[in-house]
Design a protein around this motif. Sequence first.
Motif, PDB file in Angstrom:
ATOM      1  N   ALA A  11       0.853  -1.209   0.052  1.00 52.73           N
ATOM      2  CA  ALA A  11       0.005   0.097  -0.019  1.00 52.73           C
ATOM      3  C   ALA A  11       0.929   1.304  -0.106  1.00 52.73           C
ATOM      4  CB  ALA A  11      -0.814   0.059   1.130  1.00 52.73           C
ATOM      5  N   VAL A  12       2.011   1.153   0.749  1.00 51.30           N
ATOM      6  CA  VAL A  12       2.830   2.261   0.689  1.00 51.30           C
ATOM      7  C   VAL A  12       3.484   2.550  -0.752  1.00 51.30           C
ATOM      8  CG1 VAL A  12       5.081   3.250   1.865  1.00 51.30           C
ATOM      9  CG2 VAL A  12       3.248   2.318   3.357  1.00 51.30           C
ATOM     10  N   GLU A  13       3.869   1.650  -1.142  1.00 41.97           N
ATOM     11  CA  GLU A  13       4.437   1.588  -2.379  1.00 41.97           C
ATOM     12  C   GLU A  13       3.419   2.121  -3.452  1.00 41.97           C
ATOM     13  OE1 GLU A  13       6.286  -1.497  -5.877  1.00 41.97           O
ATOM     14  OE2 GLU A  13       6.678  -2.118  -3.708  1.00 41.97           O
ATOM     15  N   GLU A  14       2.256   1.661  -3.399  1.00 43.15           N
ATOM     16  CA  GLU A  14       1.356   1.985  -4.481  1.00 43.15           C
ATOM     17  C   GLU A  14       1.191   3.729  -4.172  1.00 43.15           C
ATOM     18  OE1 GLU A  14      -2.212   0.004  -4.459  1.00 43.15           O
ATOM     19  OE2 GLU A  14      -1.374  -1.867  -4.528  1.00 43.15           O
ATOM     20  N   GLN A  15       0.831   4.075  -2.807  1.00 42.84           N
ATOM     21  CA  GLN A  15       0.621   5.629  -2.559  1.00 42.84           C
ATOM     22  C   GLN A  15       1.868   6.172  -3.159  1.00 42.84           C
ATOM     23  OE1 GLN A  15       0.303   6.436   1.580  1.00 42.84           O
ATOM     24  NE2 GLN A  15      -1.219   7.658   1.234  1.00 42.84           N
ATOM     25  N   GLY A  16       2.942   5.855  -2.873  1.00 43.04           N
ATOM     26  CA  GLY A  16       4.258   6.560  -3.374  1.00 43.04           C
ATOM     27  C   GLY A  16       4.285   6.670  -4.842  1.00 43.04           C
ATOM     28  N   ALA A  17       3.869   5.724  -5.763  1.00 44.04           N
ATOM     29  CA  ALA A  17       3.776   5.858  -7.001  1.00 44.04           C
ATOM     30  C   ALA A  17       2.733   6.790  -7.549  1.00 44.04           C
ATOM     31  CB  ALA A  17       3.387   4.193  -7.661  1.00 44.04           C
ATOM     32  N   ALA A  18       1.553   6.883  -6.766  1.00 44.91           N
ATOM     33  CA  ALA A  18       0.224   7.773  -7.138  1.00 44.91           C
ATOM     34  C   ALA A  18       1.047   9.287  -6.736  1.00 44.91           C
ATOM     35  CB  ALA A  18      -0.749   7.397  -6.304  1.00 44.91           C
ATOM     36  N   THR A  19       1.457   9.286  -5.665  1.00 45.06           N
ATOM     37  CA  THR A  19       2.217  10.599  -5.423  1.00 45.06           C
ATOM     38  C   THR A  19       3.214  11.149  -6.542  1.00 45.06           C
ATOM     39  OG1 THR A  19       1.882  10.066  -2.895  1.00 45.06           O
ATOM     40  CG2 THR A  19       3.479  11.857  -3.458  1.00 45.06           C
ATOM     41  N   ALA A  20       4.140  10.286  -6.949  1.00 42.08           N
ATOM     42  CA  ALA A  20       4.858  10.433  -8.011  1.00 42.08           C
ATOM     43  C   ALA A  20       4.199  10.886  -9.362  1.00 42.08           C
ATOM     44  CB  ALA A  20       5.834   9.268  -8.226  1.00 42.08           C
ATOM     45  N   GLU A  21       2.791  10.184  -9.562  1.00 48.78           N
ATOM     46  CA  GLU A  21       2.259  10.602 -10.951  1.00 48.78           C
ATOM     47  C   GLU A  21       1.576  11.895 -10.727  1.00 48.78           C
ATOM     48  OE1 GLU A  21       0.645  10.215 -14.514  1.00 48.78           O
ATOM     49  OE2 GLU A  21       2.125   8.971 -13.591  1.00 48.78           O
ATOM     50  N   ILE A  22       1.188  12.247  -9.389  1.00 42.41           N
ATOM     51  CA  ILE A  22       0.695  13.549  -9.185  1.00 42.41           C
ATOM     52  C   ILE A  22       1.708  14.666  -9.408  1.00 42.41           C
ATOM     53  CG2 ILE A  22      -0.497  14.967  -7.578  1.00 42.41           C
ATOM     54  CD1 ILE A  22      -1.846  12.430  -6.365  1.00 42.41           C
ATOM     55  N   ARG A  24       4.170  14.538 -11.276  1.00 41.74           N
ATOM     56  CA  ARG A  24       4.479  14.704 -12.536  1.00 41.74           C
ATOM     57  C   ARG A  24       3.383  15.540 -13.454  1.00 41.74           C
ATOM     58  NH1 ARG A  24       6.608   9.526 -12.261  1.00 41.74           N
ATOM     59  NH2 ARG A  24       4.423   8.367 -12.724  1.00 41.74           N
ATOM     60  N   ASN A  25       2.238  15.173 -12.772  1.00 38.87           N
ATOM     61  CA  ASN A  25       1.047  15.826 -13.761  1.00 38.87           C
ATOM     62  C   ASN A  25       1.076  17.352 -13.181  1.00 38.87           C
ATOM     63  OD1 ASN A  25       0.075  13.782 -14.688  1.00 38.87           O
ATOM     64  ND2 ASN A  25      -1.522  13.183 -13.340  1.00 38.87           N
ATOM     65  N   VAL A  26       1.409  17.491 -11.987  1.00 37.71           N
ATOM     66  CA  VAL A  26       1.449  19.127 -11.600  1.00 37.71           C
ATOM     67  C   VAL A  26       2.611  19.777 -12.441  1.00 37.71           C
ATOM     68  CG1 VAL A  26       2.339  20.722  -9.688  1.00 37.71           C
ATOM     69  CG2 VAL A  26       0.471  18.731  -9.227  1.00 37.71           C
ATOM     70  N   GLN A  27       3.795  18.857 -12.604  1.00 37.73           N
ATOM     71  CA  GLN A  27       4.836  19.622 -13.158  1.00 37.73           C
ATOM     72  C   GLN A  27       4.506  19.759 -14.878  1.00 37.73           C
ATOM     73  OE1 GLN A  27       8.438  17.154 -13.343  1.00 37.73           O
ATOM     74  NE2 GLN A  27       9.724  18.949 -13.995  1.00 37.73           N
ATOM     75  N   GLN A  28       3.729  18.863 -15.511  1.00 39.31           N
ATOM     76  CA  GLN A  28       3.419  19.115 -16.733  1.00 39.31           C
ATOM     77  C   GLN A  28       2.198  20.204 -16.863  1.00 39.31           C
ATOM     78  OE1 GLN A  28       1.712  15.340 -17.675  1.00 39.31           O
ATOM     79  NE2 GLN A  28       3.746  14.672 -18.488  1.00 39.31           N
ATOM     80  N   THR A  29       1.527  20.309 -16.051  1.00 39.23           N
ATOM     81  CA  THR A  29       0.540  21.521 -15.975  1.00 39.23           C
ATOM     82  C   THR A  29       1.313  22.716 -15.873  1.00 39.23           C
ATOM     83  OG1 THR A  29      -1.253  19.827 -14.818  1.00 39.23           O
ATOM     84  CG2 THR A  29      -1.654  22.545 -14.696  1.00 39.23           C
TER      85      THR A  29
END
Length: 85
Positions: A11-22, A24-29
């Motif tokens: 669960a922590v790993e998935e949360q870390g991956a989701a946070t990293a994706e967020i 990236r999206n913020v950076q692209q925005t």
Amino acid sequence: MSGIATTIASAVEEQGAATAEIARNVQQTAASTQDVTATIGGVSQAAGETGAAAGDVLGAAGALSRQAGQLSAEVREFVRDIQTA
């Protein structure tokens, strides 16, 4: 106990991956926002230049109108002088 730890770790790993994706999206925005801002700046500059050019055309049209009026008066005077001669 190890099953619970594995589940938590997953669960922590998935949360870390989701946070990293967020992130990236913020950076692209942010990058897209900068692009839009630059484009708006270019449009604003072009609009200013267009306004200045329109002012120049208006000034030239006014000068041409005055010259046409002057020429018309001179032609009328010339024709009158010829008729009276």
